[in-house]
Design a protein around this motif. Sequence first.
Motif, PDB file in Angstrom:
ATOM      1  N   ARG A   2       0.822  -1.206   0.000  1.00 26.62           N
ATOM      2  CA  ARG A   2       0.000   0.000   0.000  1.00 26.62           C
ATOM      3  C   ARG A   2       0.862   1.265   0.000  1.00 26.62           C
ATOM      4  O   ARG A   2       0.388   2.343  -0.325  1.00 26.62           O
ATOM      5  CB  ARG A   2      -0.949   0.012   1.211  1.00 26.62           C
ATOM      6  N   ILE A   3       2.119   1.133   0.367  1.00 20.01           N
ATOM      7  CA  ILE A   3       2.964   2.327   0.517  1.00 20.01           C
ATOM      8  C   ILE A   3       4.099   2.385  -0.506  1.00 20.01           C
ATOM      9  O   ILE A   3       4.692   3.440  -0.716  1.00 20.01           O
ATOM     10  CB  ILE A   3       3.533   2.396   1.963  1.00 20.01           C
ATOM     11  N   HIS A   4       4.389   1.279  -1.193  1.00 18.30           N
ATOM     12  CA  HIS A   4       5.602   1.275  -2.025  1.00 18.30           C
ATOM     13  C   HIS A   4       5.573   2.313  -3.148  1.00 18.30           C
ATOM     14  O   HIS A   4       6.610   2.826  -3.550  1.00 18.30           O
ATOM     15  CB  HIS A   4       5.942  -0.120  -2.553  1.00 18.30           C
ATOM     16  N   GLN A   5       4.394   2.643  -3.655  1.00 21.34           N
ATOM     17  CA  GLN A   5       4.340   3.675  -4.707  1.00 21.34           C
ATOM     18  C   GLN A   5       4.710   5.049  -4.143  1.00 21.34           C
ATOM     19  O   GLN A   5       5.181   5.923  -4.880  1.00 21.34           O
ATOM     20  CB  GLN A   5       2.970   3.683  -5.396  1.00 21.34           C
ATOM     21  N   ILE A   6       4.488   5.239  -2.840  1.00 18.26           N
ATOM     22  CA  ILE A   6       4.872   6.526  -2.229  1.00 18.26           C
ATOM     23  C   ILE A   6       6.399   6.605  -2.141  1.00 18.26           C
ATOM     24  O   ILE A   6       6.997   7.626  -2.499  1.00 18.26           O
ATOM     25  CB  ILE A   6       4.223   6.677  -0.835  1.00 18.26           C
ATOM     26  N   ASP A   7       7.011   5.525  -1.667  1.00 18.35           N
ATOM     27  CA  ASP A   7       8.473   5.457  -1.656  1.00 18.35           C
ATOM     28  C   ASP A   7       9.045   5.762  -3.044  1.00 18.35           C
ATOM     29  O   ASP A   7       9.966   6.557  -3.191  1.00 18.35           O
ATOM     30  CB  ASP A   7       8.936   4.028  -1.307  1.00 18.35           C
ATOM     31  N   ALA A   8       8.443   5.103  -4.016  1.00 21.90           N
ATOM     32  CA  ALA A   8       9.041   5.139  -5.353  1.00 21.90           C
ATOM     33  C   ALA A   8       8.822   6.491  -6.042  1.00 21.90           C
ATOM     34  O   ALA A   8       9.722   6.985  -6.730  1.00 21.90           O
ATOM     35  CB  ALA A   8       8.442   4.021  -6.215  1.00 21.90           C
ATOM     36  N   LEU A   9       7.643   7.090  -5.834  1.00 21.39           N
ATOM     37  CA  LEU A   9       7.290   8.242  -6.669  1.00 21.39           C
ATOM     38  C   LEU A   9       7.270   9.561  -5.903  1.00 21.39           C
ATOM     39  O   LEU A   9       7.190  10.625  -6.495  1.00 21.39           O
ATOM     40  CB  LEU A   9       5.922   8.004  -7.320  1.00 21.39           C
ATOM     41  N   GLN A  10       7.336   9.467  -4.564  1.00 18.56           N
ATOM     42  CA  GLN A  10       7.399  10.678  -3.743  1.00 18.56           C
ATOM     43  C   GLN A  10       6.403  11.752  -4.191  1.00 18.56           C
ATOM     44  O   GLN A  10       6.798  12.889  -4.524  1.00 18.56           O
ATOM     45  CB  GLN A  10       8.823  11.229  -3.749  1.00 18.56           C
ATOM     46  N   PRO A  11       5.129  11.408  -4.189  1.00 23.76           N
ATOM     47  CA  PRO A  11       4.143  12.396  -4.634  1.00 23.76           C
ATOM     48  C   PRO A  11       4.036  13.539  -3.619  1.00 23.76           C
ATOM     49  O   PRO A  11       4.525  13.428  -2.494  1.00 23.76           O
ATOM     50  CB  PRO A  11       2.856  11.593  -4.686  1.00 23.76           C
ATOM     51  N   ASP A  12       3.372  14.602  -4.010  1.00 20.75           N
ATOM     52  CA  ASP A  12       3.158  15.739  -3.106  1.00 20.75           C
ATOM     53  C   ASP A  12       2.399  15.328  -1.854  1.00 20.75           C
ATOM     54  O   ASP A  12       2.705  15.770  -0.750  1.00 20.75           O
ATOM     55  CB  ASP A  12       2.348  16.830  -3.818  1.00 20.75           C
ATOM     56  N   MET A  13       1.407  14.490  -2.047  1.00 20.40           N
ATOM     57  CA  MET A  13       0.518  14.109  -0.955  1.00 20.40           C
ATOM     58  C   MET A  13       0.129  12.650  -1.095  1.00 20.40           C
ATOM     59  O   MET A  13       0.195  12.091  -2.194  1.00 20.40           O
ATOM     60  CB  MET A  13      -0.807  14.871  -1.047  1.00 20.40           C
ATOM     61  N   ALA A  14      -0.327  12.107   0.053  1.00 21.39           N
ATOM     62  CA  ALA A  14      -0.935  10.777   0.002  1.00 21.39           C
ATOM     63  C   ALA A  14      -1.961  10.699   1.117  1.00 21.39           C
ATOM     64  O   ALA A  14      -1.812  11.335   2.160  1.00 21.39           O
ATOM     65  CB  ALA A  14       0.116   9.686   0.158  1.00 21.39           C
ATOM     66  N   ALA A  15      -2.973   9.905   0.883  1.00 17.75           N
ATOM     67  CA  ALA A  15      -4.063   9.780   1.847  1.00 17.75           C
ATOM     68  C   ALA A  15      -3.625   8.933   3.039  1.00 17.75           C
ATOM     69  O   ALA A  15      -2.990   7.889   2.870  1.00 17.75           O
ATOM     70  CB  ALA A  15      -5.276   9.135   1.172  1.00 17.75           C
ATOM     71  N   LEU A  16      -3.969   9.400   4.242  1.00 19.20           N
ATOM     72  CA  LEU A  16      -3.619   8.681   5.467  1.00 19.20           C
ATOM     73  C   LEU A  16      -4.894   8.524   6.297  1.00 19.20           C
ATOM     74  O   LEU A  16      -5.436   9.523   6.797  1.00 19.20           O
ATOM     75  CB  LEU A  16      -2.574   9.485   6.245  1.00 19.20           C
ATOM     76  N   ASN A  17      -5.373   7.303   6.437  1.00 15.85           N
ATOM     77  CA  ASN A  17      -6.591   7.076   7.221  1.00 15.85           C
ATOM     78  C   ASN A  17      -6.271   7.188   8.698  1.00 15.85           C
ATOM     79  O   ASN A  17      -5.351   6.556   9.189  1.00 15.85           O
ATOM     80  CB  ASN A  17      -7.183   5.709   6.901  1.00 15.85           C
ATOM     81  N   MET A  18      -7.077   7.988   9.406  1.00 14.41           N
ATOM     82  CA  MET A  18      -6.712   8.410  10.756  1.00 14.41           C
ATOM     83  C   MET A  18      -7.443   7.686  11.888  1.00 14.41           C
ATOM     84  O   MET A  18      -7.308   8.074  13.050  1.00 14.41           O
ATOM     85  CB  MET A  18      -6.935   9.914  10.895  1.00 14.41           C
ATOM     86  N   GLY A  19      -8.213   6.647  11.568  1.00 14.35           N
ATOM     87  CA  GLY A  19      -8.866   5.946  12.666  1.00 14.35           C
ATOM     88  C   GLY A  19      -9.719   4.806  12.162  1.00 14.35           C
ATOM     89  O   GLY A  19      -9.810   4.563  10.952  1.00 14.35           O
TER      90      GLY A  19
END
Lengths: 287, 287, 287, 287
Positions: D94-111
């Motif tokens: 669920r997170i590897h695309q963030i590592d790889a592409l370093q987008p400006d933002m990503a959704a983080l579910n808070m609860g």
Amino acid sequence: MNNKIIISAALTGVLATRQQCPGIPYTPEEIAKEGKRAIDAGASILHIHARQDNGMPAYDVETYRRIDEEVKKLCPEAIINYSTGAIGISQEERIHQIDALQPDMAALNMGSMNYAIYSAKHKQFYHDHVFANPFKDIQFFLERMNKAGTRPEMECFDTGHIHNARPLIDMGILEPPFQFSLIMGVLGGIPATTQNLVHQVSQLPEGSHWQVIGIGKKQWRMVAAAITMGGNIRVGLEDNLYMPNGDMASSNGDLVKEATTLVRTLGYEPTSVHEAREILKLPVKQD
Amino acid sequence: MNNKIIISAALTGVLATRQQCPGIPYTPEEIAKEGKRAIDAGASILHIHARQDNGMPAYDVETYRRIDEEVKKLCPEAIINYSTGAIGISQEERIHQIDALQPDMAALNMGSMNYAIYSAKHKQFYHDHVFANPFKDIQFFLERMNKAGTRPEMECFDTGHIHNARPLIDMGILEPPFQFSLIMGVLGGIPATTQNLVHQVSQLPEGSHWQVIGIGKKQWRMVAAAITMGGNIRVGLEDNLYMPNGDMASSNGDLVKEATTLVRTLGYEPTSVHEAREILKLPVKQD
Amino acid sequence: MNNKIIISAALTGVLATRQQCPGIPYTPEEIAKEGKRAIDAGASILHIHARQDNGMPAYDVETYRRIDEEVKKLCPEAIINYSTGAIGISQEERIHQIDALQPDMAALNMGSMNYAIYSAKHKQFYHDHVFANPFKDIQFFLERMNKAGTRPEMECFDTGHIHNARPLIDMGILEPPFQFSLIMGVLGGIPATTQNLVHQVSQLPEGSHWQVIGIGKKQWRMVAAAITMGGNIRVGLEDNLYMPNGDMASSNGDLVKEATTLVRTLGYEPTSVHEAREILKLPVKQD
Amino acid sequence: MNNKIIISAALTGVLATRQQCPGIPYTPEEIAKEGKRAIDAGASILHIHARQDNGMPAYDVETYRRIDEEVKKLCPEAIINYSTGAIGISQEERIHQIDALQPDMAALNMGSMNYAIYSAKHKQFYHDHVFANPFKDIQFFLERMNKAGTRPEMECFDTGHIHNARPLIDMGILEPPFQFSLIMGVLGGIPATTQNLVHQVSQLPEGSHWQVIGIGKKQWRMVAAAITMGGNIRVGLEDNLYMPNGDMASSNGDLVKEATTLVRTLGYEPTSVHEAREILKLPVKQD
Ligand SMILES: [Zn+2]
Ligand SMILES: [Zn+2]
Ligand SMILES: [Zn+2]
Ligand SMILES: [Zn+2]
């Protein structure tokens, strides 16, 4: 000082008489003694109206000066807050004691409203007048307080009254730290409910100090609700003559003592006068 | 009729002139034509002040009677709501058109407040008067409306004003269905924010009908916020001369048309006049 | 009965031990004695978890039956409310005591959330689990309570939890009178502030009964805030071990006594058990 | 930039298919074209889930990388926000695309919460699962976003979720500027009402940026309510397929165009992408 609550005592007011409540002080000496009882019980601020020796209201500088001297004898550090309200008295006579005595604080009414008392039992109004405080009056009193170095305690009876501060801030004649009193429960103004108190607090300019003033029977509930929010509180014979158990208070000290108990029950501590001066950024006496 | 919103049009007011906005109607015929445009665009209620042919305010029964006739010619079923407000006019002259014409509704001011205009640019107040409506006046107008069979549209500028209805209900002179107008954004009263609108609505007696009246530039925001809550709305040249895009409105019809668009964008439908009469339990014309 | 407040006592819970607080009851006899102390001090409802004699949680019908007998011996009219919560226990074992004993009430968790404890001092979480109550579980427990004639006490830790009642009402398996518990201050749910309590109360279906359950140090503030709103309250060793002055409570009776004092300070009176049964429309013992 | 509103477009989601709405993009090229239509219509942020060419969800880095390339070709400055949500997929995936592409933002579910769909017509639940996001998962995703220099867009479905930010701030792993999404109207979370939106906004840490995400039919109302409060908004085919008039949207561009109209109707202006980057303190491309 995060868990400190400042207690004000409104010692005497103008309406209630010794026939109604024998503890109400009239003379400067009596007012000073009541002030001492209030401070000893946990109050930091004394809100005072002058009275003639027969209990009728007094507006002359001389009476205020004698009060000032007597109170400072017994309570040298207490924060002193004089009334500026009156009906049928010139503006000049409502403010001259502020000029003369330069108290720490003075009450500043922030708007107009109906000020009424209704009896459900008799299906009629007992008071019904328009409490008129147009901006030009607010500005007049505020500028005189500024000149005296006196902090305005802004008395707000409804939501609009809070926001009436905005043009005054914009004009540069009202400056932080802001001191608001949220008066709950006068017919004509916002009713004394916890929901309304939460709303009023949400409307304050950021960083404002505030206290609740509950009028009559619902006072203790408003005091409790304010404490749960970390707000400051006012009690005293001007606002309510009765102890929580329904007995008449024999002095302001009794009422402040109850308030202190409630503050502690809810996990806070009343400020000392010294701490209140620091929190409110009022002059602190040098030791 | 769960997803229906009632639109009022405040056709003319007393302040704005044709110099400011050429669309403002003065004569009974002009007012009736504007009423027709408003109804055709989706309004159900017409709120009307009388004017002299030169645009100055009129308070005489005769002018109101001509308006009544002209409006009913063009909009036979429209819900008619006459102003009772005026400065410097006797109470009797403020209510006599209600006695005479027995309109569906009339405006009833529910409390006192400062009514002011402040210019941040010039750092001064342009209006600053006390809008005085003590309970004895409210009672006077209410009883005359009751006698005329006219529904009071209770104009509330702050939280206390809503609760001023309580003694009147207790006295038995104010009866359901209750019709409240929440006026947002007059300096002296509650500011025009969505948070404040939510609070005002939370204060209404159960089962009340309500509409929002936003004054000036924030009107469209208040209208939108009210619609999201399922509340009714008022637009019209009395309240705001401008279209959402900043252009001056050329008629009340333009403003109502914009309001209708917004109502539909948010998933509601404006009532027909007939539906509005049913919802508000006002007399419905028999076919 | 307008000024009556119902006090619940949560006698024992499952987490706290006698090492932490010697007053915590374990055996049925101890629980019954604590129940008596609570009732004598002003409580009307006893919320009970079963324990083994060594303090570990018990889920078997037999232990609940012994508690039921002992409590009814000492407090024959008390409103009894059994827990149905447990971790690592089958649904059947969480509800079988309700089938068997048909108590007046039982706790029904109304939604899912994180249930966590964080230490600011150690910058780490001490508990961090997902408190999972999907609708199928809520429905399961609710239908079994319905069969037993047991009133569900709906435990709501956040705003969504309150509204989770809506589909159940729509399905016809949840019927008035509704009994809500607003639990404030669990990390993962809604924080314990007066503003949040006001909001939660505003969300309840009309005519609901509600109590506040404050967890930990802020409990007394939430209790006070609820009383100012006329809401019911819960105290007891399950929720908070400490008296307002910071001392550890020696029994549930001590905590209820403090609650009763606070209720009276704010102008209310605790119900008798009999009055609580009438208000909540629970079966009233015939004399 | 006081009157500017940032519009996000949620281009595709994972649930809706072309059978339901032909405008939904699947391939990277289609997503990029939809992104371009959204940006041209007034959006500044593109929230994107990857899809396989047959419309099934994709979680592999390669698909995200192709999306990244295509979107940047057509919308070089757009703020890119990737989903990290998925059911039945490892955290790592669920997170590897963030590592790889370093987008400006990503959704983080808070609860955590129930995530359900109920049909009043059929009196049954169609979805009923526990949306589980314990703190250890939140912490995991947050730390990986921090490492990637990606701004967490905190998705809050109830009041507790907002406050779940507090321990993370205390631990020093969540730092301002804070970016909150207030998701209204999922069964299990806080319902989509203006009152609830006002409450959620009142709970945010000072200085937070926020947008509303309304799910389904009430989306346009939530969007309007947010705009009246000066908040940011999200629209797009992930959240709602329908135009205000009830027609199905043919593209994200249509939905954003409607949002832009509503923003302007209420006296605001959508930001350019460049302005949005400045307001949110995201990296601004040098010219
Ligand atoms: Zn006074
Ligand atoms: Zn008017
Ligand atoms: Zn329990
Ligand atoms: Zn998404």
